[in-house]
Design a protein around this motif. Structure first.
Motif, PDB file in Angstrom:
ATOM      1  N   PHE C 130       0.819  -1.220   0.000  1.00 22.13           N
ATOM      2  CA  PHE C 130       0.000   0.000   0.000  1.00 22.13           C
ATOM      3  C   PHE C 130       0.853   1.270   0.000  1.00 22.13           C
ATOM      4  O   PHE C 130       0.336   2.357   0.191  1.00 22.13           O
ATOM      5  N   SER C 136      -6.496   8.678   1.423  1.00 18.91           N
ATOM      6  CA  SER C 136      -7.945   8.492   1.324  1.00 18.91           C
ATOM      7  C   SER C 136      -8.294   7.121   0.766  1.00 18.91           C
ATOM      8  O   SER C 136      -9.452   6.728   0.794  1.00 18.91           O
ATOM      9  N   GLU C 137      -7.308   6.397   0.259  1.00 20.71           N
ATOM     10  CA  GLU C 137      -7.600   5.062  -0.259  1.00 20.71           C
ATOM     11  C   GLU C 137      -7.398   3.979   0.802  1.00 20.71           C
ATOM     12  O   GLU C 137      -7.486   2.803   0.505  1.00 20.71           O
ATOM     13  N   LEU C 138      -7.114   4.420   1.999  1.00 15.72           N
ATOM     14  CA  LEU C 138      -6.899   3.444   3.071  1.00 15.72           C
ATOM     15  C   LEU C 138      -8.092   3.400   4.000  1.00 15.72           C
ATOM     16  O   LEU C 138      -8.810   4.387   4.153  1.00 15.72           O
ATOM     17  N   GLY C 140      -9.774   3.077   7.859  1.00 11.54           N
ATOM     18  CA  GLY C 140      -9.421   3.754   9.100  1.00 11.54           C
ATOM     19  C   GLY C 140      -8.288   3.051   9.841  1.00 11.54           C
ATOM     20  O   GLY C 140      -7.323   3.683  10.286  1.00 11.54           O
ATOM     21  N   GLY C 141      -8.401   1.755   9.966  1.00  9.88           N
ATOM     22  CA  GLY C 141      -7.383   1.005  10.685  1.00  9.88           C
ATOM     23  C   GLY C 141      -6.039   1.038   9.976  1.00  9.88           C
ATOM     24  O   GLY C 141      -4.980   1.056  10.616  1.00  9.88           O
ATOM     25  N   MET C 142      -6.086   1.049   8.646  1.00  8.13           N
ATOM     26  CA  MET C 142      -4.834   1.100   7.900  1.00  8.13           C
ATOM     27  C   MET C 142      -4.144   2.443   8.092  1.00  8.13           C
ATOM     28  O   MET C 142      -2.922   2.535   8.213  1.00  8.13           O
TER      29      MET C 142
ATOM     30  N   TYR E  14     -12.620  -0.922  -5.723  1.00  6.38           N
ATOM     31  CA  TYR E  14     -12.245   0.481  -5.898  1.00  6.38           C
ATOM     32  C   TYR E  14     -11.340   0.594  -7.116  1.00  6.38           C
ATOM     33  O   TYR E  14     -10.457  -0.237  -7.310  1.00  6.38           O
ATOM     34  N   THR E  16      -8.274   2.064  -8.671  1.00  9.54           N
ATOM     35  CA  THR E  16      -7.054   2.756  -8.240  1.00  9.54           C
ATOM     36  C   THR E  16      -6.143   2.870  -9.452  1.00  9.54           C
ATOM     37  O   THR E  16      -6.348   2.165 -10.447  1.00  9.54           O
ATOM     38  N   PRO E  42     -11.432  -8.389   9.714  1.00  8.71           N
ATOM     39  CA  PRO E  42     -10.101  -7.804   9.855  1.00  8.71           C
ATOM     40  C   PRO E  42     -10.023  -6.364   9.325  1.00  8.71           C
ATOM     41  O   PRO E  42     -10.832  -5.966   8.490  1.00  8.71           O
ATOM     42  N   CYS E  45     -10.822  -4.873   5.541  1.00  8.30           N
ATOM     43  CA  CYS E  45     -11.467  -5.911   4.749  1.00  8.30           C
ATOM     44  C   CYS E  45     -12.626  -5.349   3.937  1.00  8.30           C
ATOM     45  O   CYS E  45     -13.051  -5.946   2.958  1.00  8.30           O
ATOM     46  N   LYS E  47     -15.340  -3.170   5.668  1.00  3.53           N
ATOM     47  CA  LYS E  47     -16.494  -2.900   6.514  1.00  3.53           C
ATOM     48  C   LYS E  47     -17.038  -1.494   6.280  1.00  3.53           C
ATOM     49  O   LYS E  47     -18.245  -1.291   6.128  1.00  3.53           O
ATOM     50  N   SER E  48     -16.159  -0.506   6.243  1.00  7.54           N
ATOM     51  CA  SER E  48     -16.633   0.862   6.025  1.00  7.54           C
ATOM     52  C   SER E  48     -17.231   0.987   4.633  1.00  7.54           C
ATOM     53  O   SER E  48     -18.220   1.706   4.423  1.00  7.54           O
TER      54      SER E  48
HETATM   55  N1  LIG Z   1     -11.702   5.676  -1.670  1.00  9.00           N
HETATM   56  C1  LIG Z   1     -10.965   4.560  -1.808  1.00  9.00           C
HETATM   57  N2  LIG Z   1     -10.233   4.383  -2.935  1.00  9.00           N
HETATM   58  C2  LIG Z   1      -9.496   3.266  -3.078  1.00  9.00           C
HETATM   59  N3  LIG Z   1      -9.427   2.296  -2.191  1.00  9.00           N
HETATM   60  C3  LIG Z   1     -10.137   2.404  -1.057  1.00  9.00           C
HETATM   61  C4  LIG Z   1     -10.950   3.547  -0.816  1.00  9.00           C
HETATM   62  N4  LIG Z   1     -11.540   3.398   0.388  1.00  9.00           N
HETATM   63  C5  LIG Z   1     -11.108   2.211   0.882  1.00  9.00           C
HETATM   64  N5  LIG Z   1     -10.268   1.618   0.025  1.00  9.00           N
HETATM   65  C6  LIG Z   1      -9.639   0.312   0.193  1.00  9.00           C
HETATM   66  O1  LIG Z   1     -10.659  -0.623   0.404  1.00  9.00           O
HETATM   67  C7  LIG Z   1     -10.314  -1.527   1.403  1.00  9.00           C
HETATM   68  C8  LIG Z   1     -11.407  -1.599   2.439  1.00  9.00           C
HETATM   69  O2  LIG Z   1     -11.560  -0.353   3.057  1.00  9.00           O
HETATM   70  P1  LIG Z   1     -12.598  -0.117   4.219  1.00  9.00           P
HETATM   71  O3  LIG Z   1     -12.435   1.276   4.685  1.00  9.00           O
HETATM   72  O4  LIG Z   1     -13.939  -0.554   3.760  1.00  9.00           O
HETATM   73  O5  LIG Z   1     -12.043  -1.129   5.324  1.00  9.00           O
HETATM   74  P2  LIG Z   1     -12.577  -1.418   6.771  1.00  9.00           P
HETATM   75  O6  LIG Z   1     -13.039  -2.808   6.808  1.00  9.00           O
HETATM   76  O7  LIG Z   1     -13.526  -0.376   7.204  1.00  9.00           O
HETATM   77  O8  LIG Z   1     -11.239  -1.320   7.627  1.00  9.00           O
HETATM   78  P3  LIG Z   1     -10.981  -0.706   9.084  1.00  9.00           P
HETATM   79  O9  LIG Z   1     -11.444  -1.687  10.079  1.00  9.00           O
HETATM   80  O10 LIG Z   1      -9.506  -0.551   9.120  1.00  9.00           O
HETATM   81  O11 LIG Z   1     -11.718   0.579   9.147  1.00  9.00           O
HETATM   82  C9  LIG Z   1      -8.989  -1.096   1.970  1.00  9.00           C
HETATM   83  O12 LIG Z   1      -7.997  -1.960   1.496  1.00  9.00           O
HETATM   84  C10 LIG Z   1      -8.753   0.268   1.416  1.00  9.00           C
HETATM   85  O13 LIG Z   1      -7.398   0.413   1.029  1.00  9.00           O
END
Ligand SMILES: Nc1ncnc2c1ncn2[C@@H]1O[C@H](COP(=O)(O)OP(=O)(O)OP(=O)(O)O)[C@@H](O)[C@H]1O
Ligand SMILES: Nc1ncnc2c1ncn2[C@@H]1O[C@H](COP(=O)(O)OP(=O)(O)OP(=O)(O)O)[C@@H](O)[C@H]1O
Ligand SMILES: [Mg+2]
Ligand SMILES: [Mg+2]
Lengths: 254, 316, 266, 254, 266
Positions: C130, C136-138, C140-142, E14, E16, E42, E45, E47-48
Motif C-alpha cells: 500500500f 484516502s484510499e486506506l 481507518g485502521g490502515m 475500488y 485505483t 479484519p 477488509c 467494513k466501512s
Molecule cells: N476511496 C478509496 N479508494 C481506493 N481504495 C479504497 C478507498 N476506500 C477504501 N479503500 C480500500 O478498500 C479496502 C477496504 O476499506 P474499508 O475502509 O472498507 O475497510 P474497513 O473494513 O472499514 O477497515 P478498518 O477496520 O480498518 O476501518 C482497503 O484496502 C482500502 O485500502
C-alpha cells in the motif's frame, strides 16, 4: 473520452461564446465602433499578423516576469501575514488601501519615477497589480491551518518555515492556484495598462493604441481577443502546474 | 563629435501632426545640429509637462494653456515654452449640420458632449462668453474620450468639444459625411488662446542654449519640409506607427498645417514667435475660467530668447 | 536507571469562552529509560492533553515536564508521536507520509535508505503493497497503522502513542503488540502509551498509570509484573496474575469515573 | 491589550507608512508633480472637503452595489463550476480570457452600449471586475471539499444545494472572505475606471479628473488616498462580517 | 418479520491507478426489522465500504442493497450514520452539529424541540455541559459520542454505526452499550454495527456477521442467543454461553485473517 472532455469542452465553450457574440452584434445591428463582431477580426489578424506575434511575445514575457515576482513576493508577504497576527493586523489595511487605488492612475507616477525604464515599469506594474491575491491566499492558508496538521511537524521541532514548506503550502496549493489564476489575469491587465497609458511602442497595448489612433475598431477588438487568448494560454500553463502539484485535492463530486 | 542627447516628449500619440518631427529626424536635421533626438509618445499635455519639468526630457511638446496652470500650481518648476507651434489652437466645437449645428449660436438648445478633462472643453466658457451663449440653454453631457465621436455619430449629442483634426477625422472614419460636419474653431470665434508649443526644461536650456536653438531650428525646418512634402513626412511617421492609415494621417497633418500652424501671422513672421498683446489677452481670458493662485505673468510661460533668427523660421 | 520522562505536578486548564476548564491537576508520572508507561483513564479526562505536554506542543500552566534530564520548553527531534486522530497528508502517498519525519530529522539520510526504512515498517504493520496509495484510499485502521509507522520511522528515543490501536480488530492489534515488543528489543525507546484497552496496558506496559476523571490526577500506579519467563506472551494475559491486575485496573477506573466500584466480574 | 492590538497596530502601520512616504519625498526632493507628500494633502482636504464627502459617497454606493451583485453572481458561477467538471472545463477559460482583457478598454464599449446609463455602467463595471475571485474561490472550495464532510449530509439525502449551503459554503468561508477582500479592491478600481474614463461628473474619479485638468497634483494624490481610505473602510466591514461568520477558522499559531 | 436491510451478492472494487482493488465479493447480509446486526472482520477488509453501500453513498459494482423493500439507489432521509471518522463541523457548536440532520430531515420542527432533543441525547452520552463548545475543544472520545448523537437525533429507521465506540474507555463504552439497548426499546430502529470488539458484537448484536479478509465475503454468521432473562446484562458476557460465542468468533476471525485458528485461549 477524457481527452474529448479536456479539449472538446473548452473549445466548444469558446465557439458558443463567439457565436453568441456574433449573433448579438448582428441582431442589434451594432456598428463596429460600438462592438466589432468576431467575423471582423480575422481581417485584422491577417493584415497585422507579424505585429500580433511580436506584440504578444513582448506582452507575454513582461507579464510572466511580473507574475513570477508576484508569486515570490506574494508568498513571502502571505507567510508573514499568516504567521503573525500583528503583521496581519498591520499589513492588511495597507495592502487593501494600496490595491483599492486604481493602478491606471499610478502608471504616470511610476513612469515619472523611473523614466524611460519601460521594461522595468511594465514588469513592476504587472507585479504590483497581481501579488495581492497570492499574498491573501497564502496568508489565509497559513492562519487557518488546522492544528492537527501543524502538529505533525511541530512535534518534531520543525521550524515555522519547514512547516510552511511541507504542510501549509502543499495543503493550500488548491487555493494558491486559484489565486494564481486571478493573478494571471491581473498581471496581464498591469502590463497592458503601462503599454497603453505610458506607451513605449511595445506589446499588444501599442497595437491597441494604434488601432485607436486610426479608429480601427476591429483591430482594437482583435487586440483584446489576443490578450484574452494569451490569458487563456497562461491559464493552461497554471492548470498544468496545478495538475502536477495539487491534483490530489480535487475530490469526486459523487 | 559628441552629440547632445535631447529626448523629446510628445503630448500625444504618433499621429499626422507629429510627422514633421519624424521627418526632421529622418532627414538628419537634428544630427546635423549635433543633437541626438529620440521621440516618445505621450498621454496629453499633462503627461508631457511633468516629464520636462523633472528634466527627464529636456524638451517636449505641450499645450501652453496647460503649462500656465501647471506653473501656477507648481511655482518655480523649471519648465517654460520657447516656440509656439499651434499659433491657432485646435480647440473646436464639432457639430453636425443635420442635427442643426452650424454656428456657435446654434448650440443653444442642443446637447453638447464634452469629456471633462478635455482641453477644448476647458476653454469652452471663454468661447461661450465671447459668443454670448446662454449656458443655461446648452445641455452638457459628460462623455469619455473614446465615446465622444461615436456618440456624435449616433446622434446622441449634437456637437462635441475636441481638437479639430482629431474629432473631424474620427467622425469621418465613423462614416459621418464630411459635408455634414461643422467645425467651429474657437480661435476663429473670439478665443485668443495660443495652442501647443515646444517646451523646455529651463535648467537644461540655460546650460545648453546653443543646442536648444539648434533644436528649434531643426523643428522649424522639419515643419517646412513637411509642408512641402507631406507624403515624405507621413512615410516617416508610418515607420513608427505601422498600423496607421497613411491617408488618414496625411489628412490630419494637412488640417493641422492649414488650421493651426500656417496662419497668416506665421506666414508673415515665421513659426514660433508670439504676439505680446494677444498673449496678454489670452491670459486675461484664461483668468475668467481658471482661478490663478498667484498673479499670472506672461514671461513665466513663454521665453523667446532661444528662437533662431526669423528667416530660418519662415515656412514658405 | 534515571527517569527519562518525568512529569512533576503538572496542572493545566484550557481557556474557553466561559472560563478555564481545568484538565490536569498536579499530575505525577515518571518513566525510567527504556520502559513502557501505559496511561488509562476515562474519556475526556486529559490523556491527549498529557501527550501534547510531554511532546512540548503545549506548556503546562504549572508544574514541569522533563525529558532526558532537561526541562521541556519546546518540541524535540528525538520524540516520536502517534496522534489519536491519525491525520495523513493527502498530497503524499503513504510511503511519503511515513518518510516525512526523516526529512526533518535526518535531512542528510540518503533517499534510498529512507524508503527502505519506511517500507520495512509498513510491511511490519501489514501495509506492504500500500506504499503508493493515497491516504484516502486506506481504511481507518490502515491509516492508523501508517500513522504509527510515521511516529517511529526516525527511531525516536521517546515514543508517545495516543490510542494507536483503537481502530484495529483484536488480532491485528495483538500482532502489533507483539511487533512493539520486538521493535523495543531492536531499537530501544522509552514509551508513553495512552490506551483504553486494559489488556493492552498490561501486556505492553511496565507501569500502568490510572488517571482520575477531569481534572486528572495520578490516581493509581500499577507496577506490572508480567507472568512468564521474561518474554511477554499473549497467553500470559489469561493467567490469574494478569486477571488480578486487570481486575485492579477495572476497579480503579471505575473509581476514576466516580462510581462505586462494583464486584470485579471476571 | 486586545483592543490596543486591533486598533493600535493598523493605525501604527499606517502612520509608519505615511512617515516613510513623507521621508522618501523629502529625501529625493521630488516636486509635487512627481509625487506629492502626505503633508501636502490636508490642504486639499480642507479646501474640497464637501466634494470629498459627496464624491466618496457616490463612489462608495456604486462600489458596494457592484460588489453585492458580484458576491451573488460569483457564488452562483462558483457553484456551477464547483459541482460540475464540465462547467469548470468550459467556463474557466472563458472567464480567464475575459478577465485578462484590461477593463479600461471595455469602459468605452460599455459606455456606448448603455449610453447615458452612468449608474448602471458604473455598477456593472464594478461587478464585472470583481466577481472572478469570488467565483474562483467558491468553485475551488466546492471541488476540493473533503468527501468526509460532504457525506455527513449526503447520507441524509440532502440536495447539492443544501450541501453547499450547510457544509461547503461555511467550510470555505475563510477563503471566500479572502476573495472578498481582493474583490473589494477590484470593485473600487472598476468604479473609478468608469468615473475617470467615461466621466459623468460623479464620484471621486471626477475629483481626480478635475485635479488633473488643473495640474493640482496634491488634489490628485488626495483623491487616491481617499480611495485607499474607502477601500480600507470597506475592508473592515468585510472583516467584521468575517469575524462573525468565519471566526472559528482562525487557528492559534502556537 | 421481513428483512429491513438486505444485501444480496454485493461485489465492489475500488478503482485505483494500478488497477481495481476488489473489496467486497458477493456479500450476503439480511437484517430483520428491529434487529441489530454486528459486523466484524479484519482491518481493511471492507467494513466501512459496506456501510457506504448500505447508506446509498456508493453503488456496488454488482449485487443489490435493499432497504425497506426498496432497492437503494441513493441516500435516504430515514438512515442515520455514525462515520468511523467522526468529522464535526468546526464552525458549529456541538449542539448545532447534533442538530444538523434535523435541519435537513425535519425542517419544520420548531427550534426549541430540536434543541431539546439534541440536549437530551448529549446528556445521555455524558456530554451534558458541552453543548456550546466547539468540536476542537472536545477530546477524541467526546467527539465520537457527539457524532453518535448526530446519527440518531432524527430517529432514523436504520442506524449504521462504523466503530462508534472505538475511542472510548471500557466503562464509558459499556455505559453506551446499555444506552443503545434503552434507546432501541424507546425508539425502535434496525441497526448495523461495525465493530472490532467481539464482546460488543455479542452484547449488542442479534446476529454477528464475520467478514473474511479482503475481498470480503460473509464468512460466518452467528445467531446470538444471549444468556439471561431477555434484558441483556453485562454480567451475561461472563457466562459460559457468551464465552463460547466469543471463542467461535475469535476462531472465525482468525480464519478470516488467513491464519490457522489457534487454540481458543480463554
Ligand atoms: N476511496 C478509496 N479508494 C481506493 N481504495 C479504497 C478507498 N476506500 C477504501 N479503500 C480500500 O478498500 C479496502 C477496504 O476499506 P474499508 O475502509 O472498507 O475497510 P474497513 O473494513 O472499514 O477497515 P478498518 O477496520 O480498518 O476501518 C482497503 O484496502 C482500502 O485500502
Ligand atoms: N483545544 C481545547 N480547548 C478547550 N478544551 C479542550 C481542548 N482540547 C481538549 N479540551 C478539553 O479538555 C478535556 C480533556 O481532553 P483530552 O483530549 O486531553 O481528553 P482525553 O483524555 O484524550 O479523552 P479521550 O479518551 O476521549 O481522547 C476535555 O474535556 C476537552 O473538552
Ligand atoms: Mg484523547
Ligand atoms: Mg473502516
Amino acid at each position: 473520452m477524457d481527452l474529448l472532455r479536456k479539449i472538446g469542452v473548452p473549445v466548444a465553450a469558446i465557439l458558443i461564446f463567439l457565436g453568441f457574440w456574433e449573433f448579438l452584434v448582428w441582431v442589434n445591428g451594432w456598428p463596429n465602433y460600438v462592438m466589432a463582431s468576431p467575423s471582423d477580426l480575422p481581417d485584422a489578424y491577417i493584415r497585422f499578423w507579424n505585429l500580433f506575434l511580436t506584440g504578444s511575445w513582448q506582452t507575454l514575457w513582461r507579464t510572466v516576469a511580473g507574475l513570477g515576482i508576484a508569486v515570490v513576493a506574494g508568498t513571502l508577504v502571505g507567510m508573514v501575514m499568516g504567521f503573525s497576527r500583528i503583521a496581519r493586523d498591520g499589513l492588511y489595511p495597507l495592502l487593501v488601501g494600496f490595491n483599492a487605488v486604481p493602478k491606471a492612475t499610478l502608471v504616470p507616477v511610476l513612469a515619472l519615477l523611473f523614466i524611460g525604464q519601460h521594461n522595468f515599469n511594465t514588469v513592476l506594474m504587472a507585479f504590483l497589480i497581481s501579488f495581492f491575491p497570492i499574498a491573501v491566499s497564502v496568508g489565509i492558508g497559513l492562519s487557518t491551518l488546522e492544528p492537527e496538521y501543524r502538529d505533525i511537524l511541530r512535534s518534531l521541532g520543525a521550524s515555522r518555515f519547514t512547516i510552511f514548506r511541507k504542510i501549509a503550502l502543499p495543503k493550500t496549493l488548491p487555493e494558491f492556484f486559484g489565486a494564481l489564476k486571478v493573478s494571471v489575469t491581473l498581471a496581464f491587465i498591469g502590463t497592458n495598462l503601462v503599454e497603453i497609458i505610458s506607451p513605449h511602442g511595445k506589446g499588444l497595448g501599442a497595437l491597441f493604441l494604434s488601432g485607436q489612433t486610426n479608429s480601427n475598431y476591429p483591430l482594437m477588438f482583435a487586440v483584446l481577443i489576443a490578450l484574452a487568448v494569451l490569458g487563456i494560454l497562461l491559464y493552461y500553463a497554471v492548470v498544468a502546474l496545478e495538475r502536477i502539484f495539487a491534483g490530489w485535492a480535487e475530490r469526486p463530486q459523487g | 563629435s559628441a552629440q547632445t542627447s535631447m529626448p523629446f516628449a510628445l503630448d500625444w500619440k504618433f499621429e499626422g501632426p507629429a510627422a514633421p518631427y519624424f521627418l526632421a529626424v529622418d532627414s538628419g536635421l537634428f544630427s546635423d545640429a549635433g543633437l541626438e533626438v529620440e521621440i516618445s509618445e505621450g498621454k496629453g499635455s499633462l503627461d508631457a509637462i511633468p516629464k520636462v519639468a523633472t528634466g527627464a526630457f529636456p524638451v517636449g511638446f505641450a499645450d501652453i494653456n496647460s503649462l500656465m496652470r501647471f506653473l501656477d500650481q507648481n511655482p518655480g518648476a523649471p519648465v517654460t515654452a520657447i516656440m509656439m507651434i499651434y499659433d491657432k489652437p485646435p480647440f473646436a466645437v464639432v457639430g453636425r449640420k443635420s442635427l442643426g449645428v452650424e454656428t456657435a449660436k446654434d448650440l443653444e438648445g442642443k446637447v453638447l458632449g464634452a469629456p471633462p478633462p478635455d482641453g477644448a472643453w476647458a476653454q469652452f466658457p471663454i468661447f461661450a462668453a465671447e459668443n454670448g451663449l446662454d449656458m443655461e440653454q446648452i445641455t452638457v453631457e459628460p462623455v469619455g474620450f473614446p465615446t465622444r465621436e461615436p456618440m456624435l455619430a449616433e446622434g446622441q449629442v449634437a456637437a462635441v468639444t475636441g481638437f479639430s483634426f482629431s474629432s473631424t477625422l474620427n467622425l469621418k472614419r465613423l462614416g459621418v459625411p464630411e459635408d455634414d460636419l461643422s467645425v467651429i474653431l474657437m480661435a476663429d470665434n473670439g478665443v485668443d488662446l495660443y495652442g501647443n508649443a515646444i517646451i523646455v526644461n529651463t535648467d537644461f536650456a540655460a546650460e545648453n542654449a546653443e543646442a536648444v536653438t539648434g533644436f528649434l531650428t531643426a523643428i522649424a525646418a522639419g515643419w517646412r519640409a513637411a509642408i512641402v512634402d507631406p507624403d515624405a513626412a507621413i512615410e516617416a511617421l508610418i515607420e513608427r506607427n505601422p498600423a496607421a492609415d497613411a491617408d488618414l494621417e496625411k489628412e490630419r497633418l494637412q488640417m493641422a498645417i492649414d488650421d493651426n500652424v500656417l496662419t497668416d501671422f506665421v506666414a508673415e513672421n515665421g513659426l514660433g514667435g508670439i504676439d505680446a498683446d494677444r498673449m496678454a489677452s489670452a491670459i486675461e481670458q484664461t483668468a475668467t475660467v481658471y482661478e490663478f493662485t498667484s498673479e499670472p505673468d506672461a514671461a513665466l510661460y513663454f521665453d523667446d530668447s532661444y528662437l533662431p533668427a526669423a528667416d530660418s523660421r519662415m515656412l514658405k | 536507571m534515571a527517569n527519562l520522562i518525568e512529569i512533576k505536578g503538572v496542572t493545566h486548564a484550557y481557556k474557553t469562552p466561559n472560563g478555564p476548564l481545568p484538565v490536569l491537576d498536579g499530575l505525577e508520572i515518571a518513566v525510567p529509560e527504556g520502559e513502557f508507561a501505559a496511561v488509562v483513564g476515562p474519556s475526556g479526562c486529559g490523556k491527549s492533553t498529557l501527550t501534547r505536554l510531554i511532546a512540548g506542543l503545549m506548556k503546562p500552566d504549572r508544574g514541569e515536564v522533563w525529558l532526558h534530564g532537561r526541562l521541556v520548553k519546546s518540541p524535540r527531534k528525538t520524540v516520536g508521536m502517534a496522534f489519536q486522530n491519525p491525520v495523513m497528508l493527502e498530497w503524499r502517498t503513504i510511503l511519503q507520509n511515513v518518510i516525512l519525519p526523516l526529512e526533518i530529522v535526518a535531512p542528510s539520510m540518503p533517499r534510498k535508505d529512507r524508503i527502505a526504512r519506511a517500507e520495512e515498517l509498513l510491511a511490519l504493520v501489514g501495509l506492504g503493497g500500500f506504499e503508493d496509495k493515497r491516504p484516502s484510499e486506506l481504511s481507518g485502521g490502515m491509516r492508523q497503522r501508517a500513522s504509527l509507522c510515521r511516529a517511529i520511522v526516525h527511531k525516536p528515543d521517546v515514543l508517545i502513542m495516543d490510542e494507536p490501536f483503537g481502530a484495529l480488530d483484536a488480532f491485528t492489534r495483538e500482532d502489533l503488540w507483539q511487533t512493539m515488543h520486538e521493535l523495543r528489543a531492536k531499537e530501544p525507546f522509552t514509551a508513553v502509551l495512552i490506551t483504553h484497552d486494559l489488556r493492552e496496558s498490561v501486556y505492553l506496559g511496565d507501569q500502568v498509570f490510572v488517571l482520575s476523571g477531569r481534572p486528572a490526577t495520578t490516581q493509581y500506579v500499577l507496577d506490572v509484573t508480567y507472568p512468564g519467563d521474561g518474554m511477554r506472551r499473549l497467553e500470559g494475559l489469561y493467567t490469574p496474575e494478569a486477571a488480578a491486575m486487570l481486575a485492579t485496573l477495572r476497579e480503579q477506573i471505575q473509581i476514576a469515573q466516580g462510581r462505586h466500584p462494583g464486584p470485579a466480574v471476571h
